[in-house]
Design a protein around this motif. Structure first.
Motif, PDB file in Angstrom:
ATOM      1  N   LEU A 120     -78.601  52.815 -59.794  1.00  0.00           N
ATOM      2  CA  LEU A 120     -78.356  51.997 -60.978  1.00  0.00           C
ATOM      3  C   LEU A 120     -77.345  50.922 -60.640  1.00  0.00           C
ATOM      4  CD1 LEU A 120     -78.773  51.820 -64.124  1.00  0.00           C
ATOM      5  CD2 LEU A 120     -76.750  53.283 -64.302  1.00  0.00           C
ATOM      6  N   TYR A 146     -80.945  57.624 -66.868  1.00  0.00           N
ATOM      7  CA  TYR A 146     -79.637  57.009 -66.645  1.00  0.00           C
ATOM      8  C   TYR A 146     -78.890  56.757 -67.935  1.00  0.00           C
ATOM      9  CZ  TYR A 146     -82.027  52.630 -67.876  1.00  0.00           C
ATOM     10  OH  TYR A 146     -82.747  51.653 -68.528  1.00  0.00           O
ATOM     11  N   VAL A 200     -76.555  58.609 -63.249  1.00  0.00           N
ATOM     12  CA  VAL A 200     -77.977  58.685 -62.886  1.00  0.00           C
ATOM     13  C   VAL A 200     -78.333  60.141 -62.599  1.00  0.00           C
ATOM     14  CG1 VAL A 200     -79.710  58.014 -61.182  1.00  0.00           C
ATOM     15  CG2 VAL A 200     -77.963  56.369 -61.901  1.00  0.00           C
ATOM     16  N   LEU A 208     -82.273  48.647 -61.841  1.00  0.00           N
ATOM     17  CA  LEU A 208     -82.497  49.996 -61.336  1.00  0.00           C
ATOM     18  C   LEU A 208     -83.345  49.870 -60.084  1.00  0.00           C
ATOM     19  CD1 LEU A 208     -83.110  53.213 -63.282  1.00  0.00           C
ATOM     20  CD2 LEU A 208     -84.598  52.680 -61.360  1.00  0.00           C
ATOM     21  N   PHE A 234     -76.570  47.274 -68.575  1.00  0.00           N
ATOM     22  CA  PHE A 234     -77.665  47.397 -67.604  1.00  0.00           C
ATOM     23  C   PHE A 234     -77.850  46.110 -66.807  1.00  0.00           C
ATOM     24  CE2 PHE A 234     -81.402  49.227 -65.811  1.00  0.00           C
ATOM     25  CZ  PHE A 234     -82.266  48.159 -65.609  1.00  0.00           C
TER      26      PHE A 234
END
Lengths: 112, 110
Positions: free
Chosen positions: B91, B25, B4, B33, B30
């Protein structure tokens, strides 16, 4: 505010002494984390727990150990404190990975 | 490696200005966030953005997530001195932890 407390809030100790920091939660969250925060580095993960007796290492785990014998308590131990471990330590809790984390008030540790 | 980067690292504005804080990022998988505000004490939660929630708004604060370009922004309109703080972007990491950027220090002058 999430029910998280940390103790002690401030501690000054000498190099080579053992130190234990305590994190206590009343939210019954499964995940608990220990971070340290240093200027220029931000918040970095030391260890985390995903259940009673279930723990794992984070990014900066060397020199630290943890234990979680009850859902509500997560202990961080510095077996032999060094000056490089002078920092502010935050505990956080979460219901699961990727979910919002709620932080405790922090412990300022100074190792002389 | 998940990473990040926040920018700028510090910012000085006057009351009433609008500011935009950036968070870019890199991530393998994922999850989420998150944005936090830190005022000389513990970080306090602002927003969580996910694949199913890419825009959030609360009062003068709003945030969006661009999963294609891998960044998020935090907007603060009509800034007040009470907005002075460090804003952290985190993150959701593979260990269930948050990987934080170094933060943006915002100073709002009267």
């Amino acid at each position: 505010d999430a029910g998280i407390t940390q103790s002690p809030r401030h501690k000054v100790t000498e190099t080579g002494t053992p130190v234990t920091l305590r994190c206590h939660q009343t939210e019954n969250h499964r995940y608990m984390y220990w971070y340290r925060q240093d200027p220029g580095h931000g918040l970095r993960l030391i260890h985390y727990s995903y259940g009673v007796k279930d723990t794992d290492k984070g990014e900066v785990s060397d020199g630290y150990s943890v234990s979680r014998s009850k859902t509500e308590d997560f202990l961080l131990t510095l077996e032999s404190a060094t000056s490089s471990q002078t920092s502010v330590y935050f505990c956080a809790i979460s219901t699961g990975p990727g979910n919002e984390q709620f932080f405790g008030p922090g412990t300022r540790l100074t190792v002389l | 490696e998940d990473k990040v980067v926040q920018s700028p690292l510090s910012l000085v504005v006057h009351e009433g200005d609008t500011v935009t804080l950036n968070c870019s990022y890199e991530v393998t998988n994922f999850r989420s966030l998150l944005w936090y505000k830190q005022e000389k004490k513990a970080p306090t939660f602002l927003f969580m953005l996910t694949s199913s929630g890419i825009e959030k708004k609360s009062g003068r604060l709003s945030s969006i997530l661009d999963k294609k370009e891998l960044f998020s922004i935090l907007n603060i309109t009509a800034t007040q001195t009470g907005d002075s703080a460090v804003y952290l972007c985190g993150l959701g990491g593979s260990q269930g932890n948050l990987i934080f950027g170094k933060g943006t220090k915002l100073s709002v002058k009267p």
